[in-house]
Design an enzyme around this catalytic site. Structure first.
Site: not given
Ligand code: CP
Ligand code: NVA
Length: 314
Positions: A109, A136, A139, A231
């Site tokens: 990450r 991502h 996710q 988000d």
């Protein structure tokens, strides 16, 4: 699909996978979630090791990788940039070569997508993108699982992302929706549209899957959405842009009035978390009956276990 073709593969972005392969990960995830609900114990990662490299903070991704791998007998090792040389005193290539000699797989990450790609190229072991500035992927696999738990198969459903349209989560959703045939509407100011290259690639993919991809600044286009997703307005590393984003994105807050514009009583709210309540979403929505954000967080663990199982050849 022959699952052995997934063995040894890395996950930098879903652009590298077919719809059938993504479907396989979802099927395995459903299976491991059911095992977990039955309190079954398995030891499928015994004798294996996983390096967890973090340049940015994490709650869900770190905990999902550590618990999914560790509870099945694997040995995860957390390494922040305060602990190891990662492009500072040693090149990414050399770090990759060394870690590849000691670990079965690597999770990264951090900031640059090129770092996860370099780790993949030089380590010789599977590398998983646990979030970069660009993507991502782990996710959004959990997000699709969560949507399917509500509505059944994703193809033909409508997912709207409302907010910062060029961030890692929005971009990854566009990719996975295009692959799976899920209609994707990105509701964002024109200045926050994703880069045209990625949009062009996704549009080509969508022509095969049947997904409809749209970008619009108009929040009325949530009409008919099965899921509304948002988000944070300033992602990790963008703290300096926060005030400007708040001004730009205030009309895009997901509140009850916006949820009601879907016109569907059963539409769900999704958020990758962490959330800033009162900015991109109100507490009423994220803590309310339409929210599936907590299921999404749990599904991070099951989907990550599925990715590890399929690619580590267990
Ligand atoms: N959604 C997500 O990736 O959360 P973390 O930043 O806590 O890992
Ligand atoms: N876009 C957010 C996602 C956090 C999981 C960020 O990059 O900070």
């Amino acid at each position: 699909m022959d699952p052995t073709t997934l063995e040894g593969r890395s996950l930098c972005t879903w652009l590298d996978y077919t719809a059938e392969e993504i479907r396989y990960f979802l099927d395995v995830s459903k299976q491991v979630k059911a095992e977990s609900q039955r309190h079954e114990v398995h030891r499928r990662f015994e004798g294996k090791t996983l390096a967890l490299l973090f340049e940015k903070r994490s709650t869900r991704t770190r905990c999902a990788f550590e618990t999914a791998f560790g509870e099945e007998g694997g040995h995860p090792v957390f390494l922040s940039t305060a602990d190891i040389q990662l492009g500072a005193k040693e090149s990414i290539e050399d770090t990759a070569r060394v870690l590849g000699r000691m670990f079965s797989a690597i999770q990264f990450r951090g900031f640059k997508q090129s770092t996860v790609e370099t780790l993949t190229r030089y380590s010789g072991v599977p590398v998983y993108n646990g979030l970069t500035d660009d993507f991502h992927p782990t996710q959004v696999l959990a997000d699709i699982q969560t949507l399917e738990e509500q509505y059944g198969p994703a193809p033909g459903k409508k997912l709207c992302f409302v907010g910062d349209g060029r961030n890692n989560v929005a971009r990854s959703l566009m990719v996975i929706c295009a692959k799976l045939g899920l209609h994707f509407t990105l509701i964002t100011p024109p200045s926050l549209n994703p880069d045209p290259d990625l949009t062009a690639r996704c549009t080509a993919v969508a022509q095969v899957s049947g997904a409809q991809l749209r970008h619009t600044p108009d929040t009325a286009e949530v009409e008919g959405a099965h899921a509304v997703y948002t988000d944070v307005w300033a992602s990790m590393g963008e703290e300096a842009k926060k005030e400007e984003r708040i001004r730009l994105l205030r009309p895009y807050q997901v509140n009850q009035a916006l949820m009601d514009k879907t016109g569907r009583k059963d539409s769900i709210f999704l958020h990758c978390l962490p959330a800033i309540k009162g900015e991109e979403v109100t507490a009423q929505v994220i803590d309310g009956p339409q929210s599936r954000a907590w299921d999404q967080a749990e599904n991070r663990k099951h989907t990550i276990k599925a990715i590890l199982l399929a690619t580590l050849g267990s």
